[in-house]
Design a protein around this motif. Structure first.
Motif, short mmCIF file in Angstrom:
data_model
loop_
_atom_site.label_atom_id
_atom_site.label_comp_id
_atom_site.label_asym_id
_atom_site.label_seq_id
_atom_site.Cartn_x
_atom_site.Cartn_y
_atom_site.Cartn_z
N PRO A 1 10.07 -28.01 8.99
CA PRO A 1 10.43 -27.40 7.82
C PRO A 1 9.11 -27.38 6.95
N ILE A 2 9.23 -26.69 5.76
CA ILE A 2 8.34 -26.56 4.76
C ILE A 2 8.58 -27.43 3.79
N TYR A 3 8.03 -28.35 3.38
CA TYR A 3 8.52 -29.35 2.38
C TYR A 3 7.94 -28.96 0.90
N ASP A 4 6.91 -28.48 0.89
CA ASP A 4 6.11 -28.07 -0.56
C ASP A 4 5.12 -27.14 -0.43
N VAL A 5 4.83 -26.32 -1.42
CA VAL A 5 3.73 -25.39 -1.41
C VAL A 5 3.56 -25.48 -3.05
N VAL A 6 2.30 -25.47 -3.07
CA VAL A 6 1.76 -25.52 -4.69
C VAL A 6 0.21 -24.61 -4.77
N TRP A 7 0.18 -24.01 -5.70
CA TRP A 7 -0.98 -23.21 -6.09
C TRP A 7 -2.03 -24.18 -6.63
N ASN A 8 -3.38 -24.01 -6.45
CA ASN A 8 -4.18 -24.55 -7.20
C ASN A 8 -4.53 -23.95 -8.63
N SER A 9 -4.87 -24.36 -9.66
CA SER A 9 -5.06 -23.80 -10.95
C SER A 9 -6.16 -22.71 -11.04
N SER A 10 -7.00 -22.75 -9.99
CA SER A 10 -8.13 -21.90 -9.80
C SER A 10 -7.42 -20.51 -9.34
N SER A 11 -6.27 -20.60 -8.75
CA SER A 11 -5.70 -19.39 -8.31
C SER A 11 -6.16 -18.76 -6.79
N THR A 12 -6.97 -19.49 -6.30
CA THR A 12 -7.94 -19.00 -5.26
C THR A 12 -7.45 -19.58 -3.83
N GLU A 13 -6.60 -20.79 -3.91
CA GLU A 13 -6.18 -21.51 -2.61
C GLU A 13 -5.01 -22.09 -3.13
N PHE A 14 -4.23 -22.43 -2.05
CA PHE A 14 -2.82 -23.14 -2.35
C PHE A 14 -2.94 -24.00 -1.00
N CYS A 15 -1.95 -25.15 -1.26
CA CYS A 15 -1.69 -26.11 -0.41
C CYS A 15 -0.24 -26.13 0.12
N ALA A 16 0.00 -26.32 1.57
CA ALA A 16 1.28 -26.30 2.02
C ALA A 16 1.29 -27.91 2.91
N VAL A 17 2.70 -28.40 2.59
CA VAL A 17 3.15 -29.48 3.26
C VAL A 17 3.96 -28.95 4.21
N TYR A 18 4.11 -29.17 5.89
CA TYR A 18 4.97 -28.79 6.44
C TYR A 18 4.85 -29.49 7.82
N GLY A 19 6.02 -28.98 8.78
CA GLY A 19 5.86 -29.69 10.13
C GLY A 19 6.77 -30.74 10.10
N PHE A 20 7.61 -31.24 11.36
CA PHE A 20 8.22 -32.28 11.71
C PHE A 20 7.37 -33.53 11.41
N MET A 21 8.01 -34.60 10.94
CA MET A 21 7.20 -35.97 10.56
C MET A 21 6.45 -36.47 11.89
N PRO A 22 5.33 -37.06 11.70
CA PRO A 22 4.59 -36.92 10.41
C PRO A 22 4.03 -35.52 10.12
N ALA A 23 4.12 -35.27 8.81
CA ALA A 23 3.96 -33.84 8.22
C ALA A 23 2.58 -33.48 8.30
N LYS A 24 2.02 -32.37 8.34
CA LYS A 24 0.59 -31.78 8.12
C LYS A 24 0.56 -31.21 6.99
N ALA A 25 -0.58 -31.37 6.34
CA ALA A 25 -0.99 -30.59 5.10
C ALA A 25 -2.37 -29.86 5.36
N THR A 26 -2.50 -28.52 4.58
CA THR A 26 -3.30 -27.78 4.96
C THR A 26 -3.56 -26.97 3.66
N VAL A 27 -4.86 -26.74 3.32
CA VAL A 27 -5.29 -25.74 2.31
C VAL A 27 -5.40 -24.48 2.73
N PHE A 28 -4.99 -23.30 2.18
CA PHE A 28 -5.28 -21.89 2.57
C PHE A 28 -5.97 -21.27 1.50
N ASN A 29 -6.80 -20.42 1.88
CA ASN A 29 -7.24 -19.37 1.00
C ASN A 29 -6.64 -17.92 0.67
#
Length: 613
Positions: free
Chosen positions: A275-303
């Protein structure tokens, strides 16, 4: 003149009151305490200068800066309040009820002029979800969803519909932030085999054949969440289904899509299933972070190209929160998790602190970008209610526990406009605090009586993956693909075969000690790291043990049957496809010791052993 620190508003069974922010934490005189349990809702204006609340009898509006009552509206049943961005309109909503003599019902959505206190317009809004109209930041445009259409009003003139966006079965829309030109994202669910889609439009160009700025269609979507970045250049769409038909997830199935106003769109490829638990934009609008995957969940920053920028590894987390300035990121595990938090420096991707806020149900950044609010509120949890104010370095600066016979319902910061609090340099040294630190109680795992007097073995249910900059390999190198890993293993196998051949051809070189050991011990020490290769190695060990048993029986004088002799050869032949030639040579030597095939075997360095007789 704005105060030096934001106020903290607390609502619960003890009443409604405000607390001064750090470093004082005393009850504020700006708002006199409203006693009783009848307060159902409150809200601040976007700039924090106005405050409105309902006490079960009326909706009151005060000026926080001037400390005076502005208006009072007779709305005892109102449960939702919202100010327009420039404090011009106050929107109120109360549960919908149908009148006895009028089938249309009684209007339950009121829009009041904050200056005069007069009602500008009343609407019927049956559902509480998305009840509030959406304004542009300059209030030139206001929109609301009505019967599969999006109605647009200009300059807060709600008596005339300035424009309409009509699509069949529009389910949701989101107005873009920022100045003109205004954009709107609309979602239409799929039906009768047709896919769902999200489209981006620029106001007021709706009716032209190619009016849409971008379009993204997809299946498997019962509902979506659309997130604009701050510069209104792209939208993230989280598409969710209520049921995962594959049975892999209890939470249904989610996919993440990226749509840009220039027409580009893509599916964000998440390296871990779940599952995708949370997705949030950075205030710079150039990247976002996603928290996803079966526990233990993975977190990654994307451009903005949907390429991973930094991988935080895995851990017990289900939420992500960027600071107001976008320079700090908090990864947290709340709800059914223990409340562990990881505070990261986004610019250096360096871990600042790892505090634990047990039983937290609410999290919020202070507008100053330095302090964090966590709270345990009812009805999510009705015990141990209270709130804590942290510094991002991990120290608790203030703590309040609600008495056992009381409940905490809501707590929040006073908002401020961007730029009021300047960004400060990040510190890694823990800020001192007068609140005594509490070590979190770690629950020990249950052990059955038969194992309680035996030593504890270090076993983990899940192997957590470290962050990208803490892995053994250099953090700047990109992870190898499956094809690259396969080619690397082939190259290593060929190199090892050449070295083995050189050892066999040199007569003066003494045999290595490892040559004297049995094949079983040699193979037991070999690990490839690839699950498929390890499985083949395991099967090979089993075949070697069968050959060893036949050797022991023959050495003991037992007469072997012909089928047993030939079965040893077929065991060797069955293992022909093993990826490493070392094992073929070991098997060949073992079989040759007690089976005289009177044939020649050719050992090929590139593909292992081939035999003929």
């Amino acid at each position: 003149m704005a105060p030096s620190t934001p106020l903290l508003t607390v609502r619960g069974s003890e009443g409604l009151y405000m607390v001064n922010g750090p470093p004082h934490f005393t009850e504020s005189t700006v708002f006199p305490r409203e006693s009783g349990k009848n307060c159902k809702a409150y809200t601040f204006s976007k700039d924090g200068t106005l405050f409105a609340w309902g006490n079960g009898e009326k909706i009151n509006v005060i000026s926080v800066t001037k400390k005076g009552l502005l208006h009072s509206f007779d709305l005892p049943k109102a449960v939702c309040l919202e100010f327009s961005p420039k404090n011009t309109v106050l929107a109120t909503w109360q549960p919908y009820t149908a009148s006895k003599d009028d089938t249309a019902g009684i209007p339950n959505l009121q829009l009041y002029d904050v200056k005069t206190g007069t009602c500008l317009k009343s609407f019927i809004q049956k559902k509480m979800q998305n009840w509030c109209p959406s304004w542009s930041e300059d209030e030139t445009l206001c929109a609301r969803n009505v019967n599969n259409e999006v109605h647009f009003f200009e300059n807060n003139n709600f008596n005339t519909i300035a424009n309409k966006l009509h699509l069949k079965k529009i389910n949701d829309f989101v107005l873009s932030p920022g100045p003109q030109p205004y954009k709107v994202a609309v979602y239409v669910p799929g039906s009768k085999g047709a896919p769902s889609f999200v489209r981006l439009y620029q106001y007021p160009n709706f009716d032209e054949p190619h009016a849409a700025l971008a379009n993204k269609s997809f299946f498997k979507a019962d509902k979506v969440t659309m997130l604009w970045n701050k510069k209104a250049t792209a939208v993230l769409v989280i598409a969710s289904t209520d049921v995962d038909k594959t049975g892999a997830s209890y939470y249904g199935e989610q996919t993440l899509h990226y749509i840009a106003t220039n027409g580009e769109s893509a599916v964000v490829q998440l390296p871990k299933n779940g599952p995708i638990y949370d997705v949030v934009w950075n205030s710079s609008s150039t990247e976002f972070c996603a928290v996803y995957g079966f526990m233990p969940a993975k977190a990654t920053v994307f451009n903005l190209k949907c390429d991973p920028v930094f991988d935080f590894g895995t851990g017990p987390r289900n939420a992500a929160y960027y600071s107001p300035h976008g320079h700090i990121l908090v990864l947290a595990g709340f709800g059914n998790l223990r409340g562990q938090m990881e505070v990261w420096d986004v610019k250096k991707y360096k871990l600042i602190s790892k505090p634990v806020a047990s039983d937290s149900t609410y999290f919020a950044w202070c507008p100053d970008g330095e302090h964090i609010l966590t709270a345990t509120c009812a009805p999510r949890l009705r015990v141990n209610n209270g709130y804590k104010i942290w510094h991002y370095t991990g120290s608790v600066l203030h703590k309040y526990d609600v008495p056992s016979n009381a409940e905490l319902w809501q707590v929040s910061w006073q908002p401020f406009l961007d730029g009021i609090f300047p960004e400060k340099a990040i510190t890694y040294q823990v800020v001192p605090s007068d609140v005594p630190s509490e070590e979190p109680k770690v629950a020990t795992a249950y052990r059955p009586p038969a194992l309680r007097n035996k030593p504890v073995t270090n076993s983990k249910l899940h192997e957590e993956e470290p962050p990208q900059n803490m892995k053994p390999q250099p953090g700047n190198e990109k992870p190898l693909s499956k094809t690259a890993l396969k080619n690397q293993r082939k190259h290593e196998a060929k190199k090892a075969a050449k070295q083995e051949a050189r050892i066999d051809k040199s007569p003066d070189m003494p045999p290595a000690p490892a040559q004297q050991s049995t094949p079983r011990s040699t193979i037991s020490q070999s690990t490839s790291g690839d699950p498929e290769t390890d499985r083949k190695i395991k099967n090979l060990k089993k075949k070697l043990r069968a050959i060893e048993q036949l050797k022991e029986q023959a050495a003991a004088g037992k007469q072997l049957e012909k089928n047993q002799v030939f079965s040893a050869f077929f065991i060797w032949a069955h293992s022909y496809y093993h990826p490493s030639p070392f094992y073929y040579k070991q098997l060949f030597n073992q079989i040759k010791e007690y089976i005289d095939f009177k044939t020649s075997f050719e050992i090929r360095k590139d593909r292992g052993i081939r035999g003929s007789w």
